[in-house]
Design an enzyme around this catalytic site. Structure first.
Site, mmCIF file in Angstrom:
data_model
loop_
_atom_site.group_PDB
_atom_site.id
_atom_site.type_symbol
_atom_site.label_atom_id
_atom_site.label_comp_id
_atom_site.label_asym_id
_atom_site.label_seq_id
_atom_site.Cartn_x
_atom_site.Cartn_y
_atom_site.Cartn_z
ATOM 1 N N LYS A 15 -106.564 72.133 -65.051
ATOM 2 C CA LYS A 15 -107.984 71.535 -64.540
ATOM 3 C C LYS A 15 -109.365 72.836 -64.522
ATOM 4 C CE LYS A 15 -107.682 71.219 -60.036
ATOM 5 N NZ LYS A 15 -108.891 72.003 -59.094
ATOM 6 N N ARG A 90 -111.799 67.306 -51.373
ATOM 7 C CA ARG A 90 -110.309 67.423 -51.283
ATOM 8 C C ARG A 90 -109.824 66.360 -50.130
ATOM 9 N NH1 ARG A 90 -107.592 72.006 -53.428
ATOM 10 N NH2 ARG A 90 -108.969 73.743 -53.609
ATOM 11 N N ARG A 129 -94.342 81.161 -64.865
ATOM 12 C CA ARG A 129 -95.392 82.331 -65.075
ATOM 13 C C ARG A 129 -95.037 83.441 -64.709
ATOM 14 N NH1 ARG A 129 -100.492 79.665 -61.698
ATOM 15 N NH2 ARG A 129 -100.896 78.018 -63.207
ATOM 16 N N ARG A 157 -93.542 86.078 -61.341
ATOM 17 C CA ARG A 157 -94.440 85.845 -59.895
ATOM 18 C C ARG A 157 -93.534 85.464 -58.788
ATOM 19 N NH1 ARG A 157 -100.237 83.045 -60.311
ATOM 20 N NH2 ARG A 157 -99.370 82.147 -58.536
ATOM 21 N N ARG A 168 -95.468 73.117 -53.090
ATOM 22 C CA ARG A 168 -96.982 73.023 -53.514
ATOM 23 C C ARG A 168 -97.734 71.885 -54.136
ATOM 24 N NH1 ARG A 168 -98.746 77.716 -57.418
ATOM 25 N NH2 ARG A 168 -100.905 76.591 -57.312
#
Ligand SMILES: [Zn+2]
Length: 217
Positions: A15, A90, A129, A157, A168
């Protein structure tokens, strides 16, 4: 009356990248809450300084503060051609306050785009990632063998293992769903399939936003 867009989407949907690209191509201001907060702190905006003091104490910045900071930014002259909001609103309270502000400014209805990506694909992207173990540079592509900057080896990571990623995403779903529902019924709400090549997503976004802009008249 500018082209005013809200870009929504889960972590890993791309995004932020798409928001930046669209804003650049159309000469609009990309506004992420992190950026404007930093900017406002530099300008010694009292609300922003109060927000910073809270964050320094490990507390959350409340809706009223965030709204005041965003409202302040959206009334500056360089926002005239329009904006692309990334990371705001949000909460439903923030979304309502933004509607009120748009009405006060005479900016017309907002265009809201949800960059949708199925969860298994998000997990694959986020958990996959890798960064350079030496200098921290992003691996970029999955088949990159060594860091282009320093030749170091890539490592996963640390905060991106599967459970962390799922948590998350769960937090995102829970907090953002009411905001999506708040916007969903509007004639200017659009969904773009984010599970495609970035080029493809960008071109569909362009078409969807133009279509929504036409619908608002
Ligand atoms: Zn490196």
């Amino acid at each position: 009356m500018g082209l005013n867009v809200i870009m929504m989407g889960p972590p890993g949907a791309g995004k932020g990248t798409q928001a930046g690209r669209f804003a650049r191509e159309r000469g609009l201001l990309k506004i992420s809450t992190g950026d404007i907060l930093r900017e406002a702190i530099k300008e010694k905006n009292p609300t922003a300084l109060a927000a910073k003091a809270r964050m320094d104490r490990g507390e959350l910045v409340d809706d009223a503060m965030m709204i005041a900071i965003v409202a302040d930014r959206l009334t500056k002259p360089d926002v005239q051609p329009g904006f692309v909001l990334d990371g705001f609103p949000r909460t439903v309270a923030q979304a309502r306050a933004l509607d009120d502000l748009m009405e006060r400014l005479g900016s017309g209805p907002l265009i809201v785009v949800d960059v949708a990506v199925p969860e298994p694909e998000l997990v694959k992207r986020l958990a996959g990632r890798r960064i350079c173990g030496e200098c921290g540079t992003n691996a970029g592509s999955l088949d990159a063998r060594a860091c282009a900057k320093c030749g170091g080896q890539f490592v996963q990571r640390a905060d991106d293992d599967r459970d962390v990623v799922l948590e998350r995403l769960r937090v995102y779903q829970q907090s953002t769903k009411p905001v999506l529902e708040y916007y969903r019924g509007r004639p200017t709400f659009r969904v773009v399939n984010g599970a495609q090549a970035p080029e493809r997503v960008a071109s569909e976004l362009n078409a969807l936003i133009d279509d929504a802009a036409a619908a608002k008249r």
